[in-house]
Scaffold this motif. Structure first.
Motif, PDB file in Angstrom:
ATOM      1  N   PRO A  33       0.522  -1.398   0.357  1.00 28.04           N
ATOM      2  CA  PRO A  33      -0.551  -0.654   0.256  1.00 28.04           C
ATOM      3  C   PRO A  33       0.560   1.134  -0.270  1.00 28.04           C
ATOM      4  N   ASN A  34       2.189   1.083   0.555  1.00 27.14           N
ATOM      5  CA  ASN A  34       3.025   2.323   0.532  1.00 27.14           C
ATOM      6  C   ASN A  34       3.270   2.426  -0.932  1.00 27.14           C
ATOM      7  N   ILE A  35       3.481   1.328  -2.277  1.00 23.87           N
ATOM      8  CA  ILE A  35       3.790   1.591  -2.848  1.00 23.87           C
ATOM      9  C   ILE A  35       2.675   1.999  -4.282  1.00 23.87           C
ATOM     10  N   CYS A  36       1.396   1.081  -3.873  1.00 25.72           N
ATOM     11  CA  CYS A  36       0.520   1.972  -5.086  1.00 25.72           C
ATOM     12  C   CYS A  36      -0.162   2.722  -5.277  1.00 25.72           C
ATOM     13  N   VAL A  37      -0.619   3.309  -6.333  1.00 22.71           N
ATOM     14  CA  VAL A  37      -0.993   4.354  -6.785  1.00 22.71           C
ATOM     15  C   VAL A  37      -2.325   4.309  -7.566  1.00 22.71           C
ATOM     16  N   LYS A  38      -2.947   3.045  -6.742  1.00 19.96           N
ATOM     17  CA  LYS A  38      -4.817   2.828  -6.788  1.00 19.96           C
ATOM     18  C   LYS A  38      -4.980   3.014  -7.953  1.00 19.96           C
ATOM     19  N   CYS A  39      -4.442   3.061  -9.523  1.00 20.36           N
ATOM     20  CA  CYS A  39      -4.594   3.647 -10.262  1.00 20.36           C
ATOM     21  C   CYS A  39      -6.364   2.197 -11.381  1.00 20.36           C
ATOM     22  N   GLY A  40      -5.762   1.487 -10.117  1.00 18.29           N
ATOM     23  CA  GLY A  40      -6.760   0.036 -10.979  1.00 18.29           C
ATOM     24  C   GLY A  40      -6.584  -1.275 -11.913  1.00 18.29           C
ATOM     25  N   GLY A  41      -5.180  -1.152 -12.322  1.00 14.39           N
ATOM     26  CA  GLY A  41      -5.186  -1.128 -13.927  1.00 14.39           C
ATOM     27  C   GLY A  41      -5.440  -2.913 -13.165  1.00 14.39           C
TER      28      GLY A  41
END
Length: 55
Positions: A33-41
């Protein structure tokens, strides 16, 4: 974010992640979760619906 019971370890999510936030941990996908940019891909490409992005 990843339902390990549904994850089939196909690697589709890993290959689509633009920031490298997904890795296999104990044979299942794990999203940092510290790296994820929540793009949804990853959520869209998962063939079994094991990933849900909380925005």
């Amino acid at each position: 974010m990843v339902d390990e019971k549904k994850c089939i370890s196909c690697g589709a999510c890993i290959s689509i992640c633009p920031v490298g936030a997904i890795k296999f941990v104990n044979g299942k996908a794990h999203i940092d979760p510290n790296i994820c940019v929540k793009c949804g891909g990853c959520e869209q490409i998962c063939p079994v619906g094991a990933i849900k992005i909380k925005k």
